[in-house]
Design an enzyme around this catalytic site. Structure first.
Site, short mmCIF file in Angstrom:
data_model
loop_
_atom_site.label_atom_id
_atom_site.label_comp_id
_atom_site.label_asym_id
_atom_site.label_seq_id
_atom_site.Cartn_x
_atom_site.Cartn_y
_atom_site.Cartn_z
CE LYS A 11 45.72 9.17 -11.62
NZ LYS A 11 46.32 10.15 -12.55
N GLY A 34 48.95 37.33 -12.94
CA GLY A 34 50.26 37.97 -12.83
C GLY A 34 50.99 38.00 -14.16
N GLY A 80 44.28 9.83 -29.10
CA GLY A 80 45.54 9.85 -28.36
C GLY A 80 45.58 8.76 -27.30
CB ALA A 81 46.61 5.28 -27.25
CG HIS A 132 57.34 -15.38 1.21
ND1 HIS A 132 57.18 -15.47 -0.16
CD2 HIS A 132 56.63 -16.41 1.76
CE1 HIS A 132 56.41 -16.50 -0.42
NE2 HIS A 132 56.06 -17.10 0.72
P1 FAD Z 1 49.48 23.64 -12.86
O1 FAD Z 1 49.08 22.54 -11.98
O2 FAD Z 1 48.88 23.70 -14.21
O3 FAD Z 1 49.18 24.99 -12.06
C1 FAD Z 1 49.42 26.25 -12.61
C2 FAD Z 1 48.62 27.27 -11.83
O4 FAD Z 1 49.00 28.56 -12.27
C3 FAD Z 1 47.11 27.18 -12.08
O5 FAD Z 1 46.45 27.21 -10.83
C4 FAD Z 1 46.78 28.41 -12.89
O6 FAD Z 1 45.48 28.94 -12.63
C5 FAD Z 1 47.84 29.39 -12.41
N1 FAD Z 1 48.18 30.45 -13.37
C6 FAD Z 1 48.49 30.31 -14.68
N2 FAD Z 1 48.82 31.50 -15.22
C7 FAD Z 1 48.72 32.40 -14.22
C8 FAD Z 1 48.94 33.81 -14.14
N3 FAD Z 1 49.36 34.52 -15.20
N4 FAD Z 1 48.71 34.44 -12.97
C9 FAD Z 1 48.29 33.73 -11.87
N5 FAD Z 1 48.08 32.40 -11.88
C10 FAD Z 1 48.30 31.75 -13.03
N6 FAD Z 1 50.87 14.29 -12.98
C11 FAD Z 1 51.35 13.37 -12.12
O7 FAD Z 1 52.48 13.49 -11.66
N7 FAD Z 1 50.59 12.30 -11.72
C12 FAD Z 1 49.32 12.11 -12.18
O8 FAD Z 1 48.66 11.15 -11.80
C13 FAD Z 1 48.79 13.07 -13.09
N8 FAD Z 1 47.54 12.93 -13.56
C14 FAD Z 1 47.02 13.89 -14.39
C15 FAD Z 1 45.74 13.71 -14.88
C16 FAD Z 1 45.19 14.64 -15.74
C17 FAD Z 1 43.77 14.45 -16.25
C18 FAD Z 1 45.94 15.80 -16.10
C19 FAD Z 1 45.35 16.85 -16.99
C20 FAD Z 1 47.23 15.97 -15.62
C21 FAD Z 1 47.79 15.01 -14.78
N9 FAD Z 1 49.09 15.12 -14.30
C22 FAD Z 1 49.60 14.18 -13.46
C23 FAD Z 1 49.95 16.25 -14.66
C24 FAD Z 1 49.97 17.30 -13.52
O9 FAD Z 1 48.65 17.70 -13.24
C25 FAD Z 1 50.82 18.49 -13.92
O10 FAD Z 1 52.12 18.04 -14.28
C26 FAD Z 1 50.94 19.48 -12.78
O11 FAD Z 1 49.68 19.94 -12.35
C27 FAD Z 1 51.79 20.68 -13.20
O12 FAD Z 1 51.97 21.51 -12.11
P2 FAD Z 1 52.28 23.06 -12.28
O13 FAD Z 1 52.30 23.63 -10.91
O14 FAD Z 1 53.46 23.25 -13.16
O15 FAD Z 1 51.05 23.68 -13.09
P1 NAD Z 2 50.63 12.16 -23.97
O1 NAD Z 2 51.76 12.84 -24.60
O2 NAD Z 2 50.86 11.20 -22.87
O3 NAD Z 2 49.78 11.37 -25.06
C1 NAD Z 2 49.26 11.98 -26.20
C2 NAD Z 2 49.10 10.92 -27.26
O4 NAD Z 2 48.34 11.48 -28.32
C3 NAD Z 2 50.43 10.47 -27.86
O5 NAD Z 2 50.48 9.07 -27.88
C4 NAD Z 2 50.42 11.06 -29.25
O6 NAD Z 2 51.11 10.28 -30.19
C5 NAD Z 2 48.93 11.09 -29.54
N1 NAD Z 2 48.53 12.07 -30.55
C6 NAD Z 2 49.00 13.33 -30.73
N2 NAD Z 2 48.36 13.93 -31.77
C7 NAD Z 2 47.46 13.03 -32.23
C8 NAD Z 2 46.49 13.05 -33.27
N3 NAD Z 2 46.32 14.12 -34.03
N4 NAD Z 2 45.72 11.95 -33.45
C9 NAD Z 2 45.87 10.84 -32.67
N5 NAD Z 2 46.79 10.77 -31.69
C10 NAD Z 2 47.56 11.85 -31.46
O7 NAD Z 2 49.63 13.35 -23.52
P2 NAD Z 2 48.33 13.32 -22.64
O8 NAD Z 2 47.84 11.94 -22.47
O9 NAD Z 2 47.44 14.33 -23.24
O10 NAD Z 2 48.87 13.84 -21.27
C11 NAD Z 2 49.48 15.14 -21.17
C12 NAD Z 2 50.49 15.18 -20.07
O11 NAD Z 2 49.88 15.09 -18.81
C13 NAD Z 2 51.48 14.04 -20.19
O12 NAD Z 2 52.68 14.57 -20.67
C14 NAD Z 2 51.66 13.53 -18.81
O13 NAD Z 2 52.96 13.79 -18.37
C15 NAD Z 2 50.68 14.31 -17.94
N6 NAD Z 2 49.83 13.33 -17.25
C16 NAD Z 2 50.42 12.47 -16.38
C17 NAD Z 2 49.67 11.49 -15.76
C18 NAD Z 2 50.35 10.55 -14.82
O14 NAD Z 2 51.46 10.83 -14.39
N7 NAD Z 2 49.74 9.42 -14.47
C19 NAD Z 2 48.32 11.36 -16.03
C20 NAD Z 2 47.75 12.24 -16.94
C21 NAD Z 2 48.53 13.23 -17.53
#
Ligand code: FAD
Ligand code: NAD
Length: 478
Positions: free
Chosen positions: A58, A122, A188-189, A451
């Site tokens: 973001k 862990g 992946g879109a 408004h």
């Molecule tokens: P994580 O955030 O993955 O945290 C897991 C933690 O556990 C990590 O710190 C890891 O190091 C630790 N861990 C793992 N295994 C072990 C172990 N065995 N021992 C100790 N520690 C361990 N979601 C949204 O809602 N809004 C968004 O705008 C959004 N944008 C995103 C953009 C990107 C580029 C990506 C990749 C993801 C985005 N997401 C977004 C998804 C969001 O980041 C995840 O859904 C969220 O972080 C998941 O939270 P979590 O706590 O389950 O796991």
């Molecule tokens: P996604 O599931 O949103 O999109 C993956 C896309 O890749 C799908 O449209 C799928 O059909 C396509 N795909 C899969 N295999 C493919 C292939 N071999 N060739 C071409 N296209 C292919 O997954 P993501 O964008 O990687 O995001 C992962 C997760 O992270 C999401 O589930 C989302 O919940 C979370 N996330 C959330 C936010 C947000 O809330 N704004 C932002 C980023 C990520």
């Protein structure tokens, strides 16, 4: 000797650290185990979300949005400037500062709430014990009444495009480009592809997105997805559906991608390629085979509606369990588990979890899509309203998109709300509140909306559900 706590949480992402804070607030003795360490071996809190997910993406979306406003939109407001230049290093430094502020904020909150931090990897053992492999090679034994697994997720890969994080990158690599690529490929879109493709596209990259499926954003309401696709087409995103990548080749510092679309085999050459084809739960080596935890074939830990696993006293939350992989979903599961552990029977309404794509305009939704209701045989009514007819949207020059509300035909209860348009995330949050209170379309119709605001689009869409929107010619009622 093993150390004893009421609650041990494995993972300090938004699911784990929120659970830790709430459990400590409720009087539990809590330890959180985190294996992520920085280059000085200090623990990194906040998981994917704070470090390489929601927050840094973001930050870059906001920087690139300001750039495109200055470059393309200021002139319409009578603001003349010399064409702006992007200093990528400064933009990345700003992003890193924001991440540091937030992660050190989490460290402070854990400390303030008396949560013990245990640095290491862990692994759940039988009988609610946790073995921690410490960074120095030592092993620590812990035990607790309750153990919460919150180890999150990691990017999926595909064999034809092996990630080297130099030319072919995952979402983490795509947050760190040191210059704007001339040509950027995205496999992946989905959410990540659209958000990070938008960042670099706004800064000047020619972005081509290769999506395997024939439909765009299939889990979103298809009327909204089609509208969003039209808007993105007008921008810099070239989204190619039904495009199956079959191979990549590194040639002279560039990536050649081969893909099949229909009958044709095609190639494109890119400076960088982002692989964003989904994420998978991080459950490898998380639990011993006799710990009583089971997973489905994709590795998601089996839990009930309250995030209890099949092993007594062991819970799992966030990206490692069913449901959308969203930070806010994981955090609320963390709160629910902390409350349940403390004897408070909290429930989470999984029907009311908003999802947002932070493109410009944003795409946001809560509840059922029209296609889901059709498939379920529910009799429903629909109201839509375009931002082009909203005064405030015109004033700000953000007229693309619409709000859509779907309500039950007999009870009038709102079943879903969808939006592509300015501030869609905040507008749909209003609908989360409405739906949590069981609102009908009429409830929204009878409310007074300020408004001129973008929220008036929500009011008008609710009026349109019954065919009496004021500021457009209503179509015949369903
Ligand atoms: P994580 O955030 O993955 O945290 C897991 C933690 O556990 C990590 O710190 C890891 O190091 C630790 N861990 C793992 N295994 C072990 C172990 N065995 N021992 C100790 N520690 C361990 N979601 C949204 O809602 N809004 C968004 O705008 C959004 N944008 C995103 C953009 C990107 C580029 C990506 C990749 C993801 C985005 N997401 C977004 C998804 C969001 O980041 C995840 O859904 C969220 O972080 C998941 O939270 P979590 O706590 O389950 O796991
Ligand atoms: P996604 O599931 O949103 O999109 C993956 C896309 O890749 C799908 O449209 C799928 O059909 C396509 N795909 C899969 N295999 C493919 C292939 N071999 N060739 C071409 N296209 C292919 O997954 P993501 O964008 O990687 O995001 C992962 C997760 O992270 C999401 O589930 C989302 O919940 C979370 N996330 C959330 C936010 C947000 O809330 N704004 C932002 C980023 C990520």
């Amino acid at each position: 000797m093993s150390k004893h706590y009421n609650v041990i949480i494995i993972g300090s992402g938004p699911a784990g650290y929120v659970c830790a804070i709430r459990a400590a607030q409720l009087g539990q003795s809590v330890a959180i185990v985190e294996c992520w360490a920085d280059d000085q071996n200090k623990p990194v809190f906040g998981g994917t979300c704070l470090n390489v997910g929601c927050i840094p993406s973001k930050a870059l979306l906001d920087s690139s949005h300001k750039f495109i406003e200055a470059k393309d939109q200021f002139a319409a407001h009578g603001i003349a400037i010399t064409p702006p230049k992007i200093k990528v290093a400064d933009m990345l430094a700003r992003k890193s500062d924001i991440v540091s502020q937030l992660t050190s904020g989490v460290a402070g909150l854990l400390k303030h709430n008396g949560v013990d931090v245990i640095q290491g990897r862990g692994k759940l053992q039988a009988q609610r014990k946790v073995e921690v492999a410490m960074l120095d090679g030592a092993t620590l034994q812990l035990e607790a009444e309750h153990i919460v697994l919150a180890s999150g997720s990691e990017p999926m890969s595909i064999p034809p495009a092996p990630v080297d994080n130099t030319l072919i990158v995952d979402s983490t690599g795509a947050l760190e480009f040191t210059e704007v690529p001339d040509r950027l490929g995205v496999i992946g879109a989905g959410v990540i592809g659209l958000e990070l493709g938008s960042v670099w596209g706004r800064l000047g990259a020619q972005v081509i997105m290769l999506e395997a499926l024939d439909s765009f954003l299939p889990s979103m309401d298809q009327q909204i997805a089609k509208e969003a696709q039209k808007i993105f087409k007008k921008q810099t995103l070239d989204i190619r559906l039904g495009a199956r990548v079959t191979g990549t080749d590194i040639k002279e510092g560039k990536v050649e991608v081969t893909y099949v679309q229909g009958e044709k085999t095609l190639t494109e050459v890119f400076d960088k390629l982002i692989v964003s084809v989904g994420r998978q739960p991080r459950t490898k080596d998380l639990f011993a085979s006799d710990s009583g935890i089971t997973t489905d074939e994709r590795g998601f830990v089996y839990v009930n509606d309250h995030c209890a696993t099949e092993a007594p006293g062991v819970w799992a939350i966030g990206d490692i369990v069913r449901g959308p992989m969203l930070a806010h979903k994981g955090s609320e599961e963390g709160v629910m588990v902390a409350e349940r552990i403390s004897g408070k029977p909290m429930q989470l309404n999984y029907e009311c979890i908003p999802s947002i794509i932070y493109t410009d305009p944003e795409v946001a939704a809560v509840g059922k899509t029209e296609q889901e209701l059709k498939a379920e045989g529910v009799d429903y009514k629909v109201g839509t309203f375009p931002f082009a007819a909203i005064g405030r949207a015109l004033a700000s020059g953000n007229t693309d998109g619409m709000v859509k509300i779907v309500a039950d035909k007999s009870t009038d209860r709102i079943l879903g709300a969808h939006c592509v348009g300015p501030s869609a995330a905040d507008l749909m949050q209003q609908m989360v509140i409405a739906m949590e209170f069981g609102s009908t379309a009429e409830d929204i119709q009878l409310m007074v909306f300020g408004h001129p605001t973008l929220s008036e689009a929500v009011h008008e869409a609710a009026l349109a559900v019954d065919g009496h929107a004021i500021h457009m010619a209503n179509r015949k009622k369903r």
